[in-house]
Enzyme design. Structure first.
Site, PDB file in Angstrom:
ATOM      1  N   TRP A  42      -2.271  -1.092  12.638  1.00  0.00           N
ATOM      2  CA  TRP A  42      -1.370  -1.879  11.789  1.00  0.00           C
ATOM      3  C   TRP A  42       0.005  -1.225  11.705  1.00  0.00           C
ATOM      4  O   TRP A  42       0.116  -0.017  11.559  1.00  0.00           O
ATOM      5  CB  TRP A  42      -1.956  -1.963  10.371  1.00  0.00           C
ATOM      6  CG  TRP A  42      -0.946  -2.397   9.363  1.00  0.00           C
ATOM      7  CD1 TRP A  42      -0.126  -1.599   8.608  1.00  0.00           C
ATOM      8  CD2 TRP A  42      -0.600  -3.733   9.033  1.00  0.00           C
ATOM      9  NE1 TRP A  42       0.695  -2.366   7.827  1.00  0.00           N
ATOM     10  CE2 TRP A  42       0.426  -3.677   8.066  1.00  0.00           C
ATOM     11  CE3 TRP A  42      -1.068  -4.991   9.468  1.00  0.00           C
ATOM     12  CZ2 TRP A  42       1.001  -4.817   7.523  1.00  0.00           C
ATOM     13  CZ3 TRP A  42      -0.500  -6.113   8.920  1.00  0.00           C
ATOM     14  CH2 TRP A  42       0.520  -6.028   7.959  1.00  0.00           C
ATOM     15  N   MET A  43       1.064  -2.068  11.738  1.00  0.00           N
ATOM     16  CA  MET A  43       2.430  -1.574  11.557  1.00  0.00           C
ATOM     17  C   MET A  43       3.142  -2.436  10.516  1.00  0.00           C
ATOM     18  O   MET A  43       2.979  -3.651  10.503  1.00  0.00           O
ATOM     19  CB  MET A  43       3.175  -1.688  12.892  1.00  0.00           C
ATOM     20  CG  MET A  43       4.650  -1.342  12.807  1.00  0.00           C
ATOM     21  SD  MET A  43       5.423  -1.308  14.434  1.00  0.00           S
ATOM     22  CE  MET A  43       5.812  -3.040  14.661  1.00  0.00           C
ATOM     23  N   ASP A  45       6.988  -1.685   7.856  1.00  0.00           N
ATOM     24  CA  ASP A  45       8.424  -1.369   7.848  1.00  0.00           C
ATOM     25  C   ASP A  45       8.898  -0.366   8.913  1.00  0.00           C
ATOM     26  O   ASP A  45       8.264   0.666   9.111  1.00  0.00           O
ATOM     27  CB  ASP A  45       8.818  -0.729   6.516  1.00  0.00           C
ATOM     28  CG  ASP A  45       8.378  -1.510   5.304  1.00  0.00           C
ATOM     29  OD1 ASP A  45       7.902  -2.638   5.445  1.00  0.00           O
ATOM     30  OD2 ASP A  45       8.523  -0.956   4.200  1.00  0.00           O
ATOM     31  N   GLN A  63       5.826   2.333   9.413  1.00  0.00           N
ATOM     32  CA  GLN A  63       4.655   2.389   8.559  1.00  0.00           C
ATOM     33  C   GLN A  63       3.447   2.039   9.421  1.00  0.00           C
ATOM     34  O   GLN A  63       3.414   0.983  10.062  1.00  0.00           O
ATOM     35  CB  GLN A  63       4.804   1.404   7.399  1.00  0.00           C
ATOM     36  CG  GLN A  63       5.880   1.812   6.409  1.00  0.00           C
ATOM     37  CD  GLN A  63       5.446   3.005   5.578  1.00  0.00           C
ATOM     38  OE1 GLN A  63       4.678   2.848   4.639  1.00  0.00           O
ATOM     39  NE2 GLN A  63       5.902   4.208   5.917  1.00  0.00           N
ATOM     40  N   ARG A 173      10.651   3.825  -4.608  1.00  0.00           N
ATOM     41  CA  ARG A 173      10.373   4.076  -3.187  1.00  0.00           C
ATOM     42  C   ARG A 173      11.492   3.661  -2.229  1.00  0.00           C
ATOM     43  O   ARG A 173      12.483   3.068  -2.600  1.00  0.00           O
ATOM     44  CB  ARG A 173       9.086   3.362  -2.778  1.00  0.00           C
ATOM     45  CG  ARG A 173       9.081   1.862  -3.002  1.00  0.00           C
ATOM     46  CD  ARG A 173       7.730   1.279  -2.537  1.00  0.00           C
ATOM     47  NE  ARG A 173       7.586  -0.121  -2.916  1.00  0.00           N
ATOM     48  CZ  ARG A 173       7.143  -0.540  -4.100  1.00  0.00           C
ATOM     49  NH1 ARG A 173       6.798   0.327  -5.027  1.00  0.00           N
ATOM     50  NH2 ARG A 173       7.064  -1.824  -4.358  1.00  0.00           N
ATOM     51  N   ASP A 174      11.249   4.020  -0.971  1.00  0.00           N
ATOM     52  CA  ASP A 174      12.030   3.606   0.202  1.00  0.00           C
ATOM     53  C   ASP A 174      13.446   4.199   0.222  1.00  0.00           C
ATOM     54  O   ASP A 174      14.435   3.472   0.369  1.00  0.00           O
ATOM     55  CB  ASP A 174      12.105   2.067   0.307  1.00  0.00           C
ATOM     56  CG  ASP A 174      10.750   1.388   0.189  1.00  0.00           C
ATOM     57  OD1 ASP A 174       9.737   2.055   0.465  1.00  0.00           O
ATOM     58  OD2 ASP A 174      10.704   0.200  -0.180  1.00  0.00           O
ATOM     59  N   GLU A 226      12.648  -3.908  -2.538  1.00  0.00           N
ATOM     60  CA  GLU A 226      12.167  -2.851  -1.641  1.00  0.00           C
ATOM     61  C   GLU A 226      13.232  -2.549  -0.592  1.00  0.00           C
ATOM     62  O   GLU A 226      14.174  -3.307  -0.381  1.00  0.00           O
ATOM     63  CB  GLU A 226      10.871  -3.277  -0.921  1.00  0.00           C
ATOM     64  CG  GLU A 226       9.688  -3.457  -1.859  1.00  0.00           C
ATOM     65  CD  GLU A 226       8.361  -3.602  -1.125  1.00  0.00           C
ATOM     66  OE1 GLU A 226       7.420  -2.896  -1.494  1.00  0.00           O
ATOM     67  OE2 GLU A 226       8.266  -4.408  -0.178  1.00  0.00           O
ATOM     68  N   TRP A 320       4.872 -10.761   4.591  1.00  0.00           N
ATOM     69  CA  TRP A 320       3.710 -10.328   3.800  1.00  0.00           C
ATOM     70  C   TRP A 320       2.805 -11.486   3.405  1.00  0.00           C
ATOM     71  O   TRP A 320       1.638 -11.270   3.071  1.00  0.00           O
ATOM     72  CB  TRP A 320       4.179  -9.565   2.559  1.00  0.00           C
ATOM     73  CG  TRP A 320       4.581  -8.151   2.875  1.00  0.00           C
ATOM     74  CD1 TRP A 320       5.840  -7.628   2.834  1.00  0.00           C
ATOM     75  CD2 TRP A 320       3.719  -7.081   3.298  1.00  0.00           C
ATOM     76  NE1 TRP A 320       5.813  -6.301   3.211  1.00  0.00           N
ATOM     77  CE2 TRP A 320       4.522  -5.936   3.495  1.00  0.00           C
ATOM     78  CE3 TRP A 320       2.340  -6.979   3.532  1.00  0.00           C
ATOM     79  CZ2 TRP A 320       4.000  -4.708   3.913  1.00  0.00           C
ATOM     80  CZ3 TRP A 320       1.821  -5.746   3.949  1.00  0.00           C
ATOM     81  CH2 TRP A 320       2.648  -4.636   4.133  1.00  0.00           C
TER      82      TRP A 320
END
Ligand SMILES: *[C@@H]1O[C@H](CO)[C@@H](O)[C@H](O)[C@H]1NC(C)=O
Ligand SMILES: *[C@@H]1O[C@H](CO)[C@@H](O)[C@H](O)[C@H]1NC(C)=O
Ligand SMILES: *[C@@H]1O[C@H](CO)[C@@H](O)[C@H](O)[C@H]1NC(C)=O
Ligand SMILES: *[C@@H]1O[C@H](CO)[C@@H](O)[C@H](O)[C@H]1NC(C)=O
Ligand SMILES: *[C@@H]1O[C@H](CO)[C@@H](O)[C@H](O)[C@H]1NC(C)=O
Ligand SMILES: *[C@@H]1O[C@H](CO)[C@@H](O)[C@H](O)[C@H]1NC(C)=O
Ligand SMILES: *[C@@H]1O[C@H](CO)[C@@H](O)[C@H](O)[C@H]1NC(C)=O
Ligand SMILES: *[C@@H]1O[C@H](CO)[C@@H](O)[C@H](O)[C@H]1NC(C)=O
Ligand SMILES: *[C@@H]1O[C@H](CO)[C@@H](O)[C@H](O)[C@H]1NC(C)=O
Ligand SMILES: *[C@@H]1O[C@H](CO)[C@@H](O)[C@H](O)[C@H]1NC(C)=O
Ligand SMILES: *[C@@H]1O[C@H](CO)[C@@H](O)[C@H](O)[C@H]1NC(C)=O
Ligand SMILES: *[C@@H]1O[C@H](CO)[C@@H](O)[C@H](O)[C@H]1NC(C)=O
Length: 544
Positions: A42-43, A45, A63, A173-174, A226, A320
């Protein structure tokens, strides 16, 4: 409506469609060629994008869950490299989480030329002093970690005093970090996701961060913010009809991804243009810009460093709302093409032009073999005479086209469906095709990705009909306008650039495994409306 020609095409059913009970199954094996996909797993961002000036090598991390084809913990930073931004080599995992119930979440990379962090000795070339700034996610918190690499970005050592930034939050985050020359400081933009804040921090050394400001509740909020990004652009040359508000030649863009709750459905990336003075970002306008109007363009990140100083970026080409069901195996998700972003003056309508980010796909044509190319010029299409031809058989590559057309607005009525439709049709099974095109009354470009026998396309969140309102690239006279579209269809992903990239729409599509586009048809619904200035279609595949 107009399927006579399609229905006479040779139909050879390659594979028996799985029973519908295998809801949203994995029948498509059509792995893209020039859009990066992980070998397996799985991939999501893009992370840590940077350019190594010494090796002249582009680094792309992402990710990554290597243990499954859906998102899950432990989550890693996967890694790929490219010389030409067109084909990528997957490398070993770069950053690992500290335990199996945690994740090395999204973040960015900088080159610490001046050793501000103190991590580097003279054995690491200054151009390769890579430091990753990323979010460590545990069940209890999200905080910012740093890790450094002394081997040009392949392996990383965690700083021994991590975290470098923590606010007692599970939704923080990020981090995207850049060097700000004027203040000689590192600047981080990072999401306080569920407070709808993009926080700005500064640091002299990547370790000690000072909170400077928050950019709060702007644009579309959705459920949460995000993956922020801050990039510096050069304002295009202005003229007497152009902009007068630019005292400097710089303009900054703040990018914010939202998920879920995007107005396009699911997830998408918006941006704001404005000024950044080293501590605060202020936007020039209160409208929201969307960088890509399709369904599959999220978490855009721009590269730290580029050989020509331009802004280059990659997004995750999925959504998503349906990413975990997408019928590919043994991998899930692809990256977008690399895009070069520039500021342009964009004629939003006949009265007003605005500053806009223009997107140009980066494709190294030297990395590709060309197959069949067909060209048409200056043809007036009528309903009896579509353009229709077969591409080279078994070429199994990607299709690129450029279509420039003029629309005569006086030649159709309000009740006419005045369309120019381009069909990209499966070679092995012509029941599977994409219909895309322009309709005069809506002045919009449409995409219909629902004509597929893969059960997944019945997923109600995988919107099959998508459209983008288009402005003319040129007004020829009071009745006639010209439009341009450049498309790249790479086995299961279609990128459309309108009017040289003023607007973009990126959408995935899924045909049965082994059914590649082999036929092309261009037709109109009404006579005398459309004049084709240029229509070029080219098959391409990777050089072995
Ligand atoms: C697709 O899914 C089926 C059932 O889950 C599985 O057995 C198969 O290995 C998967 N992959 C392919 C390529 O069919
Ligand atoms: C997940 O994959 C990594 C890397 O391949 C491996 O080291 C790890 O043991 C796997 N973890 C689990 C929980 O499967
Ligand atoms: C493009 O880069 C890849 C590796 O990143 C390499 O395999 C390929 O040969 C390159 N293509 C050209 C034309 O240089
Ligand atoms: C490195 O130091 C030079 C000289 O002080 C400065 O001009 C430059 O902005 C610094 N660059 C980075 C990335 O630290
Ligand atoms: C980088 O900084 C560290 C800490 O100050 C120092 O030990 C090291 O020698 C420096 N590296 C170089 C190349 O100057
Ligand atoms: C690293 O190299 C620079 C430039 O050659 C030199 O000035 C500096 O003293 C060196 N630092 C160390 C720690 O060797
Ligand atoms: C951190 O936040 C949690 C949840 O809001 C709270 O219960 C806890 O007291 C906080 N801890 C500190 C050190 O502030
Ligand atoms: C961190 O930076 C601030 C502001 O520059 C400074 O006041 C403080 O002493 C620094 N702290 C450490 C531990 O270096
Ligand atoms: C000013 O620039 C815009 C955008 O490039 C262009 O469309 C327009 O024709 C220019 N006007 C003049 C008077 O040069
Ligand atoms: C940056 O802008 C903010 C908000 O406008 C202002 O409060 C601050 O003083 C400015 N800082 C500098 C260094 O100009
Ligand atoms: C098509 O027509 C335009 C004028 O409308 C002309 O400039 C162009 O050269 C023509 N192209 C070809 C290939 O005939
Ligand atoms: C389409 O247009 C782009 C941008 O001008 C160009 O780079 C590309 O080679 C063209 N492709 C075809 C098939 O005409």
């Amino acid at each position: 409506m107009k399927f006579s020609i399609i229905s006479t095409l040779l139909t050879a059913t390659l594979a028996v469609a799985s029973p519908i009970e295998l809801k949203y199954g994995n029948e498509s094996l059509n792995r893209p060629l020039v859009h990066f996909t992980p070998n397996h797993g799985w991939m999501n961002d893009p992370n840590g994008l940077w350019y190594d000036e010494k090796e002249e090598l582009w680094h792309y991390y992402f990710q990554y869950n290597p243990n499954d084809t859906v998102w899950g913990l432990p989550l890693y930073w996967g890694h790929a490299t490219s010389k030409n931004l067109t084909t990528w080599d997957q490398e070993k995992i770069a950053i690992e989480p500290l335990s199996d119930d945690s994740g090395a979440y999204s973040g960015s990379m900088v080159v610490d030329y001046n050793n501000t962090s103190g991590f580097f000795d003279n054995t690491t070339d200054p151009r390769q002093r890579a430091v990753a700034i990323w979010t460590y996610n545990t069940p209890d918190s999200e905080s910012q970690y740093i890790s450094y690499s002394t081997d040009g970005g392949y392996t990383f050592t965690n700083y021994d005093s991590n975290p470098v930034l923590t606010i007692n939050s599970t939704q923080f985050r990020d981090p995207k970090v850049m060097w700000h020359d004027e203040t000689q400081k590192w600047i981080m933009v990072v999401a306080k996701s569920q407070q709808f804040k993009i926080a700005i921090y500064s640091s002299p050394d990547l370790k000690n961060w000072t909170h400077e400001s928050d950019f709060t509740q702007e644009g579309y909020l959705g459920f949460q913010y995000e993956c922020p990004g801050l990039s510096r652009f050069t304002v295009p040359q202005t003229n007497e009809t152009g902009f007068t508000n630019s005292s400097s030649t710089d303009k900054w863009a703040l990018f914010i991804s939202i998920n879920p709750g995007s107005p396009q459905g699911g997830s998408s990336t918006q941006y704001f243009l404005g000024e950044f003075n080293g501590t605060h970002f202020t936007t020039d306008h209160s409208n929201t810009n969307v960088i890509d109007l399709g369904k599959d363009y999220y978490a855009l990140q721009n590269f730290f460093n580029s050989p020509d100083g331009s802004v280059y970026g990659i997004a995750w080409a999925s959504n998503w709302a349906y990413c975990n069901f997408v019928p590919t195996d043994p991998w899930r998700s692809s990256a977008s093409l690399v895009r070069k972003f520039t500021l342009e003056e964009f004629q939003a309508n006949p009265e007003t032009s605005i500053l806009n980010i223009k997107s140009t796909p980066v494709i190294d044509y030297d990395s590709l073999n060309f197959g069949e190319t067909s060209s048409y010029h200056n043809e007036t299409l009528d309903t009896e005479n579509p353009i229709n031809y077969d591409l080279a058989k078994n070429f199994d590559g990607l299709i690129e086209f450029n279509l420039t057309y003029r629309v005569n607005n006086s030649a159709f009525g309000k009740a006419d469906f005045a369309d120019l439709s381009l069909y990209l049709i499966g070679e092995a099974n012509s029941n599977e095709y994409i219909q895309l095109g322009f309709e005069g009354n809506a002045a919009s470009f449409f995409i219909d990705r629902g004509h597929s026998e893969v059960p997944f396309v019945q997923n109600p969140l995988f919107t099959d009909k998508i459209s983008v309102n288009n402005q003319p690239s040129q007004y020829i006279n009071s009745q006639v306008s010209e439009y341009k579209v450049h498309g790249i269809a790479d086995r299961n992903i279609l990128e459309l650039y309108f009017n040289d990239g003023s607007q973009v729409s990126t959408n995935t599509y899924f045909f049965t495994g082994g059914n590649f586009i082999g036929q092309v048809q261009l037709e109109v619904g009404i006579d005398d409306v459309f004049q084709i200035e240029e229509f070029e279609v080219r098959q391409m595949t990777l050089k072995i």
